[in-house]
Design a protein around this motif. Sequence first.
Motif, short mmCIF file in Angstrom:
data_model
loop_
_atom_site.label_atom_id
_atom_site.label_comp_id
_atom_site.label_asym_id
_atom_site.label_seq_id
_atom_site.Cartn_x
_atom_site.Cartn_y
_atom_site.Cartn_z
N THR A 80 0.85 -1.19 0.00
CA THR A 80 0.00 0.00 0.00
C THR A 80 0.89 1.24 0.00
O THR A 80 1.20 1.81 1.05
CB THR A 80 -0.93 0.02 1.22
N GLN A 81 1.26 1.66 -1.19
CA GLN A 81 2.13 2.83 -1.35
C GLN A 81 1.32 4.10 -1.52
O GLN A 81 1.61 4.92 -2.39
CB GLN A 81 3.08 2.62 -2.52
N THR A 82 0.29 4.25 -0.72
CA THR A 82 -0.54 5.45 -0.78
C THR A 82 0.35 6.69 -0.69
O THR A 82 1.06 6.89 0.29
CB THR A 82 -1.56 5.47 0.36
N ASN A 83 0.33 7.51 -1.73
CA ASN A 83 1.19 8.70 -1.76
C ASN A 83 0.29 9.93 -1.69
O ASN A 83 -0.02 10.55 -2.70
CB ASN A 83 2.03 8.70 -3.03
N GLU A 84 -0.16 10.23 -0.48
CA GLU A 84 -1.15 11.28 -0.25
C GLU A 84 -0.46 12.63 -0.05
O GLU A 84 0.08 12.89 1.02
CB GLU A 84 -2.04 10.92 0.93
N ALA A 85 -0.52 13.47 -1.07
CA ALA A 85 0.10 14.80 -0.97
C ALA A 85 -0.52 15.63 0.14
O ALA A 85 0.13 16.52 0.70
CB ALA A 85 -0.03 15.53 -2.31
N GLY A 86 -1.77 15.33 0.52
CA GLY A 86 -2.43 16.07 1.58
C GLY A 86 -1.70 16.02 2.91
O GLY A 86 -1.89 16.89 3.76
N ARG A 87 -0.85 15.01 3.11
CA ARG A 87 -0.09 14.92 4.35
C ARG A 87 0.89 16.08 4.50
O ARG A 87 1.35 16.36 5.62
CB ARG A 87 0.65 13.58 4.42
N CYS A 88 1.23 16.73 3.41
CA CYS A 88 2.13 17.90 3.50
C CYS A 88 1.52 18.99 4.38
O CYS A 88 2.25 19.79 4.98
CB CYS A 88 2.42 18.46 2.11
N ALA A 89 0.18 19.02 4.47
CA ALA A 89 -0.48 20.06 5.26
C ALA A 89 -0.17 19.92 6.74
O ALA A 89 -0.12 20.93 7.46
CB ALA A 89 -1.98 20.02 5.03
N ASP A 116 6.92 5.87 -10.33
CA ASP A 116 7.18 6.95 -11.27
C ASP A 116 5.84 7.51 -11.75
O ASP A 116 5.06 6.81 -12.40
CB ASP A 116 7.99 6.41 -12.45
N VAL A 117 5.57 8.78 -11.45
CA VAL A 117 4.27 9.35 -11.81
C VAL A 117 4.10 9.49 -13.31
O VAL A 117 2.98 9.68 -13.79
CB VAL A 117 4.05 10.72 -11.14
N THR A 118 5.18 9.40 -14.08
CA THR A 118 5.06 9.46 -15.53
C THR A 118 4.78 8.08 -16.14
O THR A 118 4.55 7.98 -17.35
CB THR A 118 6.33 10.04 -16.17
N ASP A 119 4.79 7.03 -15.31
CA ASP A 119 4.47 5.68 -15.76
C ASP A 119 2.98 5.44 -15.54
O ASP A 119 2.52 5.44 -14.40
CB ASP A 119 5.30 4.67 -14.97
N PRO A 120 2.20 5.22 -16.61
CA PRO A 120 0.75 5.03 -16.44
C PRO A 120 0.40 3.90 -15.48
O PRO A 120 -0.59 4.00 -14.75
CB PRO A 120 0.27 4.73 -17.86
N ALA A 121 1.19 2.83 -15.47
CA ALA A 121 0.89 1.71 -14.58
C ALA A 121 1.09 2.10 -13.13
O ALA A 121 0.28 1.74 -12.25
CB ALA A 121 1.76 0.51 -14.94
N ASP A 122 2.15 2.84 -12.82
CA ASP A 122 2.38 3.28 -11.45
C ASP A 122 1.30 4.27 -11.01
O ASP A 122 0.82 4.22 -9.87
CB ASP A 122 3.76 3.94 -11.33
N LEU A 123 0.92 5.17 -11.91
CA LEU A 123 -0.12 6.15 -11.57
C LEU A 123 -1.46 5.44 -11.36
O LEU A 123 -2.24 5.83 -10.48
CB LEU A 123 -0.23 7.20 -12.67
N ALA A 124 -1.72 4.39 -12.12
CA ALA A 124 -2.96 3.63 -11.95
C ALA A 124 -3.02 2.97 -10.58
O ALA A 124 -4.09 2.90 -9.95
CB ALA A 124 -3.09 2.58 -13.05
N TRP A 125 -1.87 2.48 -10.08
CA TRP A 125 -1.85 1.87 -8.75
C TRP A 125 -2.09 2.92 -7.67
O TRP A 125 -2.86 2.69 -6.73
CB TRP A 125 -0.53 1.15 -8.53
N LEU A 126 -1.47 4.08 -7.80
CA LEU A 126 -1.72 5.16 -6.84
C LEU A 126 -3.19 5.56 -6.86
O LEU A 126 -3.78 5.83 -5.81
CB LEU A 126 -0.84 6.36 -7.17
#
Length: 311
Positions: free
Chosen positions: A89-98, A173-183
């Motif tokens: 579970t590599q949840t990469n939640e940008a909201g945590r920056c807050a 890698d956010v430029t990889d469609p497969a990685d972005l699909a998992w996120l």
Amino acid sequence: MTIAAIYADFAAREAHGVSPTYERLAYAVTRDPELMALLAGLPPAKRQPNLLFGVVRLLGGPVEDPAAFHDYTVANWPVIEAETRTRTTQTNEAGRCAVLLPVLNALPQPLALLEVGASAGLCLYPDRYAYRYGDHPVGSGDPVLACTPTDLAPPTRLPQVVWRAGLDLNPLDVTDPADLAWLDALIWPEHTHRRARLRAAAAVVAADPPLLVRGDLVDDLPALAAQSPPDATLVVFHSSVLYHVPMPRRAAFAETVRGLPGHWIANEAPDVLPYDTLPTPPGEALHNVLALDGRPLAWTRSHGQAITWFT
């Protein structure tokens, strides 16, 4: 905890009031002997609700209706099991920056950020996002990260970041469609705002990619930290990562990070790292403990949506 208890706890403390779909689904799993038996065949670390539900969503399966979820999962268990065993579970939640921002702003600037368990590195850009603390805006642009502060004066500025790097066993890698699909699959069904936030944050990262290193949080941390510029304050941080790590390795990590120059920010569940005393959390929902250099400072919600400062 038993598998049923894990799913019931997830429903009551994490999904309740946040995702009716996952609350309903998690409770249904606890009453489903067939799914319980399938999950029992997985290693303990692979039985967690977020992982199972995320894999089913990634494969295009239904999560809104528990009966349909049961049928799909049973019928497709070999492929679901294979995906579950290879993913985390590599949840990469940008909201945590807050919730990190108030601590980052209090440190000597400029900063060199090093995130442990960085996933795709979306949390390495606290200086590039905009924020809204209640009615108080900070910064401009997109995404806008909303956070409800309690007993805390909202930040008034953004930190100055001159170096950013991430360490992960499996960097994405956010430029990889497969990685972005998992996120995307790891974002809970009703959370269209988080899905839009993922796309906006991914665009920020893709425009200026961080240094992401495949490695272990103990063995490879010192070498990566040594690459940070000497005229910047090194900040090693992590959010909802160490629960994946066995207890002896957590202790080894804490010892390693304490030996580095700079500062250490942890944002983890209260039972993940040892603290002498903690105040009562604000409600029954799951909260993380935000700590600086081993000193607990605040309760935070897991997606960065709220922070309650200790008084």
